[in-house]
Design a protein around this motif. Structure first.
Motif, PDB file in Angstrom:
ATOM      1  N   ARG A  90      66.623  68.816  45.029  1.00  0.00           N
ATOM      2  CA  ARG A  90      67.754  67.890  45.029  1.00  0.00           C
ATOM      3  C   ARG A  90      68.257  67.727  46.457  1.00  0.00           C
ATOM      4  O   ARG A  90      68.468  68.705  47.176  1.00  0.00           O
ATOM      5  CB  ARG A  90      68.862  68.396  44.106  1.00  0.00           C
ATOM      6  N   VAL A  91      68.444  66.453  46.870  1.00  0.00           N
ATOM      7  CA  VAL A  91      68.854  66.151  48.231  1.00  0.00           C
ATOM      8  C   VAL A  91      69.975  65.121  48.212  1.00  0.00           C
ATOM      9  O   VAL A  91      70.232  64.449  47.200  1.00  0.00           O
ATOM     10  CB  VAL A  91      67.667  65.617  49.077  1.00  0.00           C
ATOM     11  N   GLU A  92      70.623  64.995  49.368  1.00  0.00           N
ATOM     12  CA  GLU A  92      71.669  63.985  49.575  1.00  0.00           C
ATOM     13  C   GLU A  92      71.273  63.129  50.757  1.00  0.00           C
ATOM     14  O   GLU A  92      70.776  63.628  51.769  1.00  0.00           O
ATOM     15  CB  GLU A  92      73.009  64.665  49.833  1.00  0.00           C
ATOM     16  N   VAL A  93      71.493  61.813  50.625  1.00  0.00           N
ATOM     17  CA  VAL A  93      71.099  60.895  51.677  1.00  0.00           C
ATOM     18  C   VAL A  93      72.069  59.719  51.691  1.00  0.00           C
ATOM     19  O   VAL A  93      72.597  59.304  50.653  1.00  0.00           O
ATOM     20  CB  VAL A  93      69.646  60.410  51.456  1.00  0.00           C
ATOM     21  N   THR A  94      72.312  59.184  52.884  1.00  0.00           N
ATOM     22  CA  THR A  94      73.214  58.052  53.069  1.00  0.00           C
ATOM     23  C   THR A  94      72.448  56.905  53.702  1.00  0.00           C
ATOM     24  O   THR A  94      71.645  57.108  54.624  1.00  0.00           O
ATOM     25  CB  THR A  94      74.405  58.438  53.961  1.00  0.00           C
ATOM     26  N   GLY A  95      72.684  55.695  53.199  1.00  0.00           N
ATOM     27  CA  GLY A  95      72.023  54.525  53.736  1.00  0.00           C
ATOM     28  C   GLY A  95      72.489  53.256  53.065  1.00  0.00           C
ATOM     29  O   GLY A  95      73.467  53.244  52.309  1.00  0.00           O
ATOM     30  N   GLY A 164      69.973  63.037  44.465  1.00  0.00           N
ATOM     31  CA  GLY A 164      68.903  62.943  43.478  1.00  0.00           C
ATOM     32  C   GLY A 164      67.807  63.953  43.749  1.00  0.00           C
ATOM     33  O   GLY A 164      67.936  64.837  44.596  1.00  0.00           O
ATOM     34  N   ARG A 165      66.721  63.771  43.006  1.00  0.00           N
ATOM     35  CA  ARG A 165      65.606  64.713  43.084  1.00  0.00           C
ATOM     36  C   ARG A 165      64.459  64.079  43.862  1.00  0.00           C
ATOM     37  O   ARG A 165      64.066  62.939  43.597  1.00  0.00           O
ATOM     38  CB  ARG A 165      65.153  65.097  41.673  1.00  0.00           C
ATOM     39  N   LEU A 166      63.909  64.817  44.818  1.00  0.00           N
ATOM     40  CA  LEU A 166      62.825  64.327  45.664  1.00  0.00           C
ATOM     41  C   LEU A 166      61.483  64.623  44.986  1.00  0.00           C
ATOM     42  O   LEU A 166      61.185  65.766  44.648  1.00  0.00           O
ATOM     43  CB  LEU A 166      62.905  65.002  47.026  1.00  0.00           C
ATOM     44  N   ILE A 167      60.668  63.569  44.820  1.00  0.00           N
ATOM     45  CA  ILE A 167      59.396  63.676  44.098  1.00  0.00           C
ATOM     46  C   ILE A 167      58.262  63.211  45.005  1.00  0.00           C
ATOM     47  O   ILE A 167      58.417  62.268  45.784  1.00  0.00           O
ATOM     48  CB  ILE A 167      59.410  62.831  42.806  1.00  0.00           C
ATOM     49  N   TYR A 208      59.590  60.068  47.194  1.00  0.00           N
ATOM     50  CA  TYR A 208      60.638  59.126  46.792  1.00  0.00           C
ATOM     51  C   TYR A 208      61.767  59.892  46.113  1.00  0.00           C
ATOM     52  O   TYR A 208      61.618  61.061  45.732  1.00  0.00           O
ATOM     53  CB  TYR A 208      60.091  58.037  45.870  1.00  0.00           C
ATOM     54  N   LEU A 209      62.899  59.225  45.952  1.00  0.00           N
ATOM     55  CA  LEU A 209      64.095  59.846  45.389  1.00  0.00           C
ATOM     56  C   LEU A 209      64.362  59.272  44.002  1.00  0.00           C
ATOM     57  O   LEU A 209      64.390  58.052  43.831  1.00  0.00           O
ATOM     58  CB  LEU A 209      65.300  59.594  46.297  1.00  0.00           C
ATOM     59  N   VAL A 210      64.531  60.156  43.029  1.00  0.00           N
ATOM     60  CA  VAL A 210      65.025  59.750  41.709  1.00  0.00           C
ATOM     61  C   VAL A 210      66.523  59.997  41.726  1.00  0.00           C
ATOM     62  O   VAL A 210      66.981  61.151  41.691  1.00  0.00           O
ATOM     63  CB  VAL A 210      64.340  60.543  40.580  1.00  0.00           C
ATOM     64  N   ALA A 211      67.294  58.924  41.823  1.00  0.00           N
ATOM     65  CA  ALA A 211      68.728  59.047  42.024  1.00  0.00           C
ATOM     66  C   ALA A 211      69.427  59.447  40.732  1.00  0.00           C
ATOM     67  O   ALA A 211      69.013  59.070  39.621  1.00  0.00           O
ATOM     68  CB  ALA A 211      69.298  57.732  42.543  1.00  0.00           C
ATOM     69  N   ASP A 212      70.492  60.222  40.897  1.00  0.00           N
ATOM     70  CA  ASP A 212      71.353  60.522  39.759  1.00  0.00           C
ATOM     71  C   ASP A 212      72.047  59.247  39.305  1.00  0.00           C
ATOM     72  O   ASP A 212      72.208  58.287  40.066  1.00  0.00           O
ATOM     73  CB  ASP A 212      72.403  61.568  40.148  1.00  0.00           C
ATOM     74  N   VAL A 222      69.601  52.762  32.340  1.00  0.00           N
ATOM     75  CA  VAL A 222      70.136  54.074  32.015  1.00  0.00           C
ATOM     76  C   VAL A 222      69.606  55.061  33.042  1.00  0.00           C
ATOM     77  O   VAL A 222      68.660  54.770  33.789  1.00  0.00           O
ATOM     78  CB  VAL A 222      69.756  54.516  30.583  1.00  0.00           C
ATOM     79  N   ALA A 223      70.220  56.228  33.081  1.00  0.00           N
ATOM     80  CA  ALA A 223      69.803  57.243  34.040  1.00  0.00           C
ATOM     81  C   ALA A 223      68.376  57.687  33.757  1.00  0.00           C
ATOM     82  O   ALA A 223      67.949  57.784  32.597  1.00  0.00           O
ATOM     83  CB  ALA A 223      70.757  58.436  33.985  1.00  0.00           C
ATOM     84  N   ILE A 224      67.652  57.955  34.806  1.00  0.00           N
ATOM     85  CA  ILE A 224      66.271  58.430  34.685  1.00  0.00           C
ATOM     86  C   ILE A 224      66.291  59.913  34.362  1.00  0.00           C
ATOM     87  O   ILE A 224      66.979  60.702  35.017  1.00  0.00           O
ATOM     88  CB  ILE A 224      65.492  58.171  35.983  1.00  0.00           C
ATOM     89  N   ASP A 225      65.536  60.287  33.348  1.00  0.00           N
ATOM     90  CA  ASP A 225      65.434  61.703  32.981  1.00  0.00           C
ATOM     91  C   ASP A 225      64.561  62.416  34.013  1.00  0.00           C
ATOM     92  O   ASP A 225      63.373  62.136  34.139  1.00  0.00           O
ATOM     93  CB  ASP A 225      64.830  61.832  31.582  1.00  0.00           C
ATOM     94  N   SER A 226      65.165  63.332  34.759  1.00  0.00           N
ATOM     95  CA  SER A 226      64.444  64.049  35.821  1.00  0.00           C
ATOM     96  C   SER A 226      64.838  65.519  35.774  1.00  0.00           C
ATOM     97  O   SER A 226      65.721  65.956  36.520  1.00  0.00           O
ATOM     98  CB  SER A 226      64.768  63.439  37.190  1.00  0.00           C
ATOM     99  N   PRO A 227      64.208  66.297  34.881  1.00  0.00           N
ATOM    100  CA  PRO A 227      64.572  67.715  34.743  1.00  0.00           C
ATOM    101  C   PRO A 227      64.126  68.528  35.951  1.00  0.00           C
ATOM    102  O   PRO A 227      63.280  68.102  36.746  1.00  0.00           O
ATOM    103  CB  PRO A 227      63.839  68.147  33.475  1.00  0.00           C
TER     104      PRO A 227
END
Length: 284
Positions: A90-95, A164-167, A208-212, A222-227
């Motif tokens: 899980r990461v945080e990014v601004t843009g 989000g989660r980095l994949i 790529y990032l799967v955003a919350d 809807v939100a992407i399920d990313s366990p």
């Protein structure tokens, strides 16, 4: 009365004793071959030890490390592959999202249901132009996904902070035969880059990032399920298998030396036996 001359007795033929296997193995040629086999086995043993060292992670990440939100720049650099322990981090990014670059990717599953992702190009706040592919939400049908992408493309470009989660990149794939040539079935930043705008001298992240789910998620998504990824055991069994293979190869080097020396000994004994049989017994 004259004596009869005594017939000369033929000389006795010396009995030839064949060499033993040990004697053949101690000859200079086979000792040299043994030294070569030792060298080959040593190389194989070193390769096996190297594989075994890579098979066991002596410094695995602590449990739950992927759930701690970290800055994107601390996890991976643009253009670099995402290391295995950091897949799902899980990461945080601004843009700022680039208008017109919200695209739809098909063959996406949420809780086992096939659907579509709406993705975008997030231009990061960096000294050099840098972008990250972001999966924003999921839709069950193509119409809803296209409508959401169109709404996002028409929205004003504002600076956002995403978590989000980095994949890791899935890699590009050819479109399905029954679908349009523009359809994308893989979440691949390399494939999305071919459709993005303003990409001259652009640095792109490979993962790529799967955003919350956010409050600004368009209708129809809807939100992407990313366990969270499953915790690994710290042992790479494929590398363990390779290490065992190298050990077998090292043993095979000694076996080949023994088999070749034995074959040479058997041929030499057979040749001596054939020579003795062809000469016949003394006096013939």
């Amino acid at each position: 009365m004259s004596e009869k001359p005594v017939a000369a007795r033929p000389p006795e033929r010396a009995e030839v004793f064949p060499p033993t296997l040990r004697e053949v193995m101690l000859r200079p040629w086979w000792l040299g071959m043994l030294a070569f086999a030792l060298l080959v086995a040593a190389v194989f043993a070193w390769l096996g030890q190297w594989q075994l060292g890579r098979a066991i992670d002596t410094n695995p990440p602590p449990p739950g490390a992927t759930e701690q939100v970290r800055p994107l720049a601390d996890v991976v650099a643009p253009g670099a592959y995402l290391p295995e322990p950091l897949v799902g981090q899980r990461v945080e990014v601004t843009g700022t999202f680039v208008p017109g670059d919200f695209l739809v990717v098909s063959s996406r599953y949420n809780d086992g249901v096939a659907g579509y992702w709406v993705t975008g190009q997030l231009r990061l706040d960096a000294t050099a132009p840098t972008s990250l592919a972001v999966a924003l939400g999921w839709a069950a049908d193509r119409e809803s996904a296209d409508a959401a992408a169109s709404a996002l493309n028409d929205a004003p470009a504002d600076t956002v902070t995403l978590v989000g989660r980095l994949i890791a990149d899935e890699g590009p794939a050819a479109p399905p035969r029954e679908g349009p040539a523009t359809e994308m079935t893989r979440m691949s930043p390399a494939a999305l880059l071919g459709w993005w705008h303003d990409v001259d001298d652009l640095n792109v992240y490979r993962p790529y990032l799967v955003a919350d789910a956010g409050e600004t998620l368009p209708d129809g998504l809807v939100a992407i399920d990313s366990p969270a990824p499953e915790e690994g055991s710290g042992v790479n069994w494929l590398n363990v298998f390779y290490a065992a293979e190298w050990a077998i190869f090292a043993g095979f080097a000694f076996y080949m030396w023994y088999r070749l020396a034995r074959d040479a000994w058997e041929k030499e004994v057979e040749a001596l036996e054939e020579a003795a049989a062809g000469a016949g017994p003394p006096g013939d």
